[in-house]
Structure formats: C-alpha cells, structure tokens
Scaffold this active site. Structure first.
Site, PDB file in Angstrom:
ATOM      1  N   GLY A  23      -5.328   8.243   5.312  1.00 39.39           N
ATOM      2  CA  GLY A  23      -3.754   8.801   5.795  1.00 39.39           C
ATOM      3  C   GLY A  23      -3.079   9.721   5.174  1.00 39.39           C
ATOM      4  O   GLY A  23      -2.422  10.543   4.828  1.00 39.39           O
ATOM      5  N   ARG A  52      -7.291  -3.530   9.383  1.00 36.18           N
ATOM      6  CA  ARG A  52      -6.649  -4.077  10.214  1.00 36.18           C
ATOM      7  C   ARG A  52      -6.570  -5.303  11.536  1.00 36.18           C
ATOM      8  O   ARG A  52      -6.604  -6.060  11.954  1.00 36.18           O
ATOM      9  CB  ARG A  52      -4.732  -3.222  10.601  1.00 36.18           C
ATOM     10  CG  ARG A  52      -4.576  -2.890   9.683  1.00 36.18           C
ATOM     11  CD  ARG A  52      -2.529  -2.756   9.651  1.00 36.18           C
ATOM     12  NE  ARG A  52      -2.312  -1.388   8.558  1.00 36.18           N
ATOM     13  CZ  ARG A  52      -1.738  -1.915   7.218  1.00 36.18           C
ATOM     14  NH1 ARG A  52      -1.874  -3.109   7.260  1.00 36.18           N
ATOM     15  NH2 ARG A  52      -1.683  -1.283   6.711  1.00 36.18           N
ATOM     16  N   LYS A  66      -4.506   6.186  14.658  1.00 40.14           N
ATOM     17  CA  LYS A  66      -5.430   5.629  13.804  1.00 40.14           C
ATOM     18  C   LYS A  66      -5.605   5.426  12.859  1.00 40.14           C
ATOM     19  O   LYS A  66      -7.121   5.939  12.903  1.00 40.14           O
ATOM     20  CB  LYS A  66      -4.049   4.243  13.874  1.00 40.14           C
ATOM     21  CG  LYS A  66      -2.518   4.113  14.183  1.00 40.14           C
ATOM     22  CD  LYS A  66      -1.793   4.577  12.876  1.00 40.14           C
ATOM     23  CE  LYS A  66      -0.673   4.590  12.889  1.00 40.14           C
ATOM     24  NZ  LYS A  66       0.193   5.216  11.534  1.00 40.14           N
ATOM     25  N   ARG A 103      -6.469   2.125  17.884  1.00 35.44           N
ATOM     26  CA  ARG A 103      -5.857   0.572  17.558  1.00 35.44           C
ATOM     27  C   ARG A 103      -5.595   0.080  19.407  1.00 35.44           C
ATOM     28  O   ARG A 103      -6.028  -0.851  19.146  1.00 35.44           O
ATOM     29  CB  ARG A 103      -4.846   0.361  16.626  1.00 35.44           C
ATOM     30  CG  ARG A 103      -5.124   0.533  15.428  1.00 35.44           C
ATOM     31  CD  ARG A 103      -4.279   0.076  14.047  1.00 35.44           C
ATOM     32  NE  ARG A 103      -5.280   0.518  12.877  1.00 35.44           N
ATOM     33  CZ  ARG A 103      -4.405   0.018  11.925  1.00 35.44           C
ATOM     34  NH1 ARG A 103      -3.291   0.278  11.742  1.00 35.44           N
ATOM     35  NH2 ARG A 103      -5.028   0.631  10.592  1.00 35.44           N
ATOM     36  N   ARG A 154      -7.891  12.873  12.531  1.00 35.06           N
ATOM     37  CA  ARG A 154      -7.210  12.029  12.826  1.00 35.06           C
ATOM     38  C   ARG A 154      -5.690  13.649  12.713  1.00 35.06           C
ATOM     39  O   ARG A 154      -5.956  15.017  12.025  1.00 35.06           O
ATOM     40  CB  ARG A 154      -6.373  11.593  11.555  1.00 35.06           C
ATOM     41  CG  ARG A 154      -7.013   9.921  11.718  1.00 35.06           C
ATOM     42  CD  ARG A 154      -6.446   9.137  11.117  1.00 35.06           C
ATOM     43  NE  ARG A 154      -5.728   8.667  10.805  1.00 35.06           N
ATOM     44  CZ  ARG A 154      -4.176   7.810  10.200  1.00 35.06           C
ATOM     45  NH1 ARG A 154      -5.261   7.033   9.145  1.00 35.06           N
ATOM     46  NH2 ARG A 154      -3.115   7.547  10.226  1.00 35.06           N
ATOM     47  N   LYS A 176       1.080  -1.719  -0.464  1.00 38.95           N
ATOM     48  CA  LYS A 176      -0.319   0.105  -0.288  1.00 38.95           C
ATOM     49  C   LYS A 176       0.720   1.165   0.239  1.00 38.95           C
ATOM     50  O   LYS A 176       0.508   2.262  -0.696  1.00 38.95           O
ATOM     51  CB  LYS A 176      -0.877  -0.067   1.478  1.00 38.95           C
ATOM     52  CG  LYS A 176      -1.956   1.064   1.519  1.00 38.95           C
ATOM     53  CD  LYS A 176      -3.249   0.914   2.182  1.00 38.95           C
ATOM     54  CE  LYS A 176      -2.731   0.628   3.989  1.00 38.95           C
ATOM     55  NZ  LYS A 176      -3.167   2.045   4.682  1.00 38.95           N
ATOM     56  N   SER A 177       1.472   1.477   1.142  1.00 41.59           N
ATOM     57  CA  SER A 177       2.516   2.405   1.178  1.00 41.59           C
ATOM     58  C   SER A 177       3.390   2.286   0.098  1.00 41.59           C
ATOM     59  O   SER A 177       3.648   4.087  -1.044  1.00 41.59           O
ATOM     60  CB  SER A 177       3.925   2.532   2.063  1.00 41.59           C
ATOM     61  OG  SER A 177       3.261   2.535   3.286  1.00 41.59           O
ATOM     62  N   ASP A 222       2.381  -0.729  12.108  1.00 39.75           N
ATOM     63  CA  ASP A 222       0.861  -1.218  10.849  1.00 39.75           C
ATOM     64  C   ASP A 222       0.995  -2.759  11.949  1.00 39.75           C
ATOM     65  O   ASP A 222       0.125  -3.223  11.359  1.00 39.75           O
ATOM     66  CB  ASP A 222       1.098  -1.310   9.981  1.00 39.75           C
ATOM     67  CG  ASP A 222       1.181   0.001   9.343  1.00 39.75           C
ATOM     68  OD1 ASP A 222       0.361   1.175   9.863  1.00 39.75           O
ATOM     69  OD2 ASP A 222       1.109   0.450   7.725  1.00 39.75           O
TER      70      ASP A 222
HETATM   71  C1  S3P Z   1       2.863   5.152   6.176  1.00 41.35           C
HETATM   72  C2  S3P Z   1       2.461   5.144   7.079  1.00 41.35           C
HETATM   73  C3  S3P Z   1       2.533   4.369   8.725  1.00 41.35           C
HETATM   74  C4  S3P Z   1       1.488   3.527   8.327  1.00 41.35           C
HETATM   75  C5  S3P Z   1       0.638   3.914   7.461  1.00 41.35           C
HETATM   76  C6  S3P Z   1       1.655   4.198   6.047  1.00 41.35           C
HETATM   77  C7  S3P Z   1       3.126   5.788   5.344  1.00 41.35           C
HETATM   78  O1  S3P Z   1       1.514   5.937   9.443  1.00 41.35           O
HETATM   79  O2  S3P Z   1       1.580   3.433   9.540  1.00 41.35           O
HETATM   80  O3  S3P Z   1      -0.078   2.342   7.245  1.00 41.35           O
HETATM   81  O4  S3P Z   1       2.815   4.938   3.827  1.00 41.35           O
HETATM   82  O5  S3P Z   1       3.963   6.332   5.033  1.00 41.35           O
HETATM   83  P1  S3P Z   1       2.734   7.316  10.184  1.00 41.35           P
HETATM   84  O6  S3P Z   1       3.774   7.458   8.740  1.00 41.35           O
HETATM   85  O7  S3P Z   1       1.466   7.828  10.278  1.00 41.35           O
HETATM   86  O8  S3P Z   1       3.091   6.419  11.421  1.00 41.35           O
END
Ligand code: S3P
Length: 429
Positions: free
Chosen positions: A91, A388, A343, A347, A119, A19-20, A316
């Site tokens: 987010g 999740r 989150k 969570r 958030r 996903k990231s 995560d």
């Molecule tokens: C992510 C960073 C994390 C993670 C999120 C995806 C990203 O969040 O929890 O699911 O893709 O950069 P944070 O950067 O807010 O910790």
C-alpha cells in the site's frame, strides 16, 4: 510452518531496516539530484516492489545486499513506464508513488496483487484530483490510471482518516504543485516523509496548532542527494519484544531500533504494563532517532487501554498486541481501530478468528476487539496472506500449549524475510 512452545528467548538480534523509512528513502532519493547511498535498506518484498517500480520509471538503482545506491533524476526526470507499475502487496508503494506520478507529463498505471486491488484508494484519488491530477479507477480501487498533466495546484487538505500514506502522497504531489500544499491532521501519524524530505533539503515545516499537526511544503523545493542509514524496524522488533516480555526468564537485546516519536508508543505501552525494558545509546541518522533496546521477561502487571490517537501510533502493532493481551490477567481492549479492516487483510477478523481457534476468550467489535487473559492452545492458524498475522501468531505459538501450524507462513517475507531464522536463533525450548 510448525511452531512449538518455548520457555524463553535469549540473546541478541539485528532486524531488517524500517519498511516505511526504506520506501521513502528510495522514492525521495529518486527525485533528488545526485547519488544517494541507502544503508540497511529493508530486504522485504514490499520495498523490493518500490525499487522495481522506480526502475520501470527509468531510475538506475544498484543493490548490493542491504546497500542501495539511487542515481536521482530530479523531480521531473522520470521516464514514461512501458507497462503498468506493479506495487505487489504494498500500500505504501502505491499511495506514495501515486503522489509522485500525479504531476508528471506522462501517463502511468499503478496496480498490485489481489489484496492491494481491494484496498481503498479514494482517500488519495480525491485530494489528488483537487490538485488537478487526472486519475481514473473503478470503484476507488487499483488499478489507478494516472493521466499526463501540465502541473498541479497546491491544496489544503484535512484527511478524514488518520493515514501517513495519504499525508505522504499529498506532500509528495505538493513537490510538483504550484504554491504551498498544506496537510492538517487531527491525529498525528508517522512523520518519516517529513523528516526525509527535510533531510534532502525540501522547504517543508510542521507545527501544532489547536491540537492539529499542520505540515506545509513548497512546490519550488528541489532536493539534493544524501546518504541515509535506515534504523531497524520497530514494528518488526515488536514481535520479539512481546515474545520476550511474555516468557519469564527471557533476556533479549535488539540493536539500532528506530525510535521515532511517532512510532515508539509500543515501548511506552510495554513499560506501562510493567515490562523491564531498557533503551540505550540513542543516536540519529538524517533526523531519524534509533537506539538499542533490551527487554526481560517477567510478570505482566497492568492492562493497557488502546483507543483514539494511541491506535494510530501503534497501528501495525495491533496483531501482536492482541497476543500480549492474552497474557495479561485483565486482557486488552482495542477500539477506534476500524482502519485495521482495510489493511493487507481485515486484521480485526483475522485476529479474532485465529484467537478463537487457539481457544482464547475474545469478542469482536466493528471497530476493534476485546481479548481476555487466556491460556492459548496450539491450533491451525490461517495467515490470511498477511505478514503481520503470521508473525503475531508465531509468537502466540511460542506461548501456547501444544503445537501451532500456520498456513502460507512465507508471506512473512513481505516485511521480514529472515523472521523464522532470527526467532529460532534466540528461542529456548
Ligand atoms: C505506513 C502507514 C500505515 C501503516 C503501513 C505503513 C507508511 O498505513 O499501516 O504499514 O509507511 O506510511 P496508513 O497510513 O494507511 O495507516
């Protein structure tokens, strides 16, 4: 969704693209010059939100299955959107796009669903304002109104929260700023943005100095289109790896899993618990390493300790690690994890509430929780609308005595639309 107990998981699966990395590939390809082909793009709703917002900014994007072609328009090629950009539940979409939009010569508005509008956004609003961005928001929450500006100035930023989203937002804004933007991290977070920007030709470098990771990007960077193959999502793999590890007799093979050093701590943790885990055929796509992972179920020997920097590395994975903790005699304690409270849902509260419903021995702290080795019992589980939480408690349901029922389980689609089908293809009852 009704979950029945399982004896083991056996077979071979492939998982959605990370996903990231998918978010970043689409956004960075958009501000590059030329056409980029992204293969194995995540089919989750979050990444669809990113594509939808980019299209609203005038991008031409074609999608056939998991192949996405982005016709990049360069750093200043976006068009003014005619309506607010809806980031849905994501987010990453909101915080990274805010970085790309902060330096543009047009107004835009970023909004999202009820969860995303709760958030914290000051963590990006404040540094972006220091760069000269014109952002307004009520109480530091979305919607974010981003006003037109005539360029940004580079900043040096040290984030008080360990967050790859904040780091990435500032680095992307740095692409449109005059000078060298610097981000300092005392806890290193996932570095997909840095790797992807470098792969597309940006002038970016990272170094470790006095135990801080320092990343510098030059605002004169221009990007050239690249083809990207997105590895399978290690955070999606975690549910299956832990399900298999906890069910003796399991033997599960997962292909092409992303093993970026800032994401693979879960593999080391499982190895440390005595799980039989094998990593083979290590390869790379645009500097992102991936490999095949095989895990066998058996005795879980040792309790992992999770605090400090290790939490950020597995942020995560904490919901599914809580389930792992119930299967280890000494249990599991997670501390320094207050970020979990902001989150997709709180969570810590969601884990504690649902573990209690399954009769686990669990204690809540402001910054984490402790779970003792426990027999789980089937229960009514509240998803809290969090993908999740759904997937973690589905695995809990496999390990429990009796049946488990999860409400609103379709929100697994946020990151993993075929989660239940994939699980059913390997579960033995
Ligand atoms: C992510 C960073 C994390 C993670 C999120 C995806 C990203 O969040 O929890 O699911 O893709 O950069 P944070 O950067 O807010 O910790």
């Amino acid at each position: 969704m009704l979950i029945k107990p399982a004896i083991s998981v056996k077979g071979s699966i492939s998982l959605p693209g990370d996903k990231s990395i998918s978010h970043r590939a689409a956004m960075i390809a958009s501000i590059a010059e030329g056409d980029s082909l992204i293969e194995n793009f995540s089919d989750g709703e979050d990444c669809a939100s990113t594509l939808r917002c980019l299209r609203q900014l005038g991008l031409e994007i074609e999608q056939i299955g998991n192949k996405v072609t982005v016709h990049g328009v360069g750093k200043t090629g976006f068009g003014k959107p005619s309506a607010p950009l809806d980031c849905g539940n994501s987010g990453t979409t909101m915080r990274l796009l805010a970085g790309l939009l902060a330096g543009q010569k047009f107004d835009s508005v970023l909004t999202g669903d009820e969860s995303l509008r709760e958030r914290p956004m000051n963590r990006i609003i404040e540094p972006l304002r220091k760069m000269g961005a014109n952002i307004t928001s009520e109480n530091g929450r979305a919607p974010l109104a981003i006003g037109a500006v005539d360029g940004l100035q580079a900043v040096e930023h040290e984030s008080p929260v360990a967050s790859a989203q904040v780091k990435s937002c500032i680095l992307l804004a740095g692409m449109l700023a005059e000078g060298q933007t610097v981000v300092r991290e005392s806890v290193t977070t996932r570095d997909h943005t840095e790797r992807m920007l470098q792969g597309f030709g940006a002038d970016i470098r990272s170094a470790v100095l006095n135990s801080k990771t320092i990343t510098t990007i030059s605002g004169t960077s221009t990007l050239t289109a690249r083809d990207v193959r997105v590895p399978a999502d290690i955070s999606a793999a975690a549910f299956f790896l832990i399900g298999a590890a906890c069910l003796p007799g399991s033997d599960l093979f997962i292909s092409d899993v992303g093993i970026n050093p800032t994401r693979r701590a879960i593999l080391k943790l499982l190895d440390g618990c005595g799980v039989d885990i094998e990593i083979t055929d290590d390869r790379r796509s645009l500097d992102e390493p991936y490999a095949n992972v095989r895990v066998k179920g058996g005795e879980l020997a040792r309790s992992p300790i999770l605090e400090g920097a290790r939490v950020a590395e597995m942020i995560d994975e904490i919901p599914i690690l809580a389930i792992l903790g119930t299967q280890i005699e000494g249990g599991l304690e997670v501390r320094s994890a207050k970020e979990l409270r902001v989150k997709e849902t709180d969570r810590i509260a969601a884990i504690v509430e649902n573990l209690r419903r399954m009769k686990a021995d669990v204690e809540e702290f402001d910054d984490g929780f402790r779970v003792g080795g426990s027999q789980l019992f089937g229960a009514e589980i509240d998803s809290f609308g969090d993908h999740r939480i759904v997937m973690a408690f589905t695995i809990a349901g496999l390990l429990a005595k009796g049946e488990t029922n999860i409400n609103n389980a379709e929100c697994a689609d946020i990151s993993f639309p075929r989660f239940f089908e994939t699980l059913e293809s390997v579960v033995q009852r």
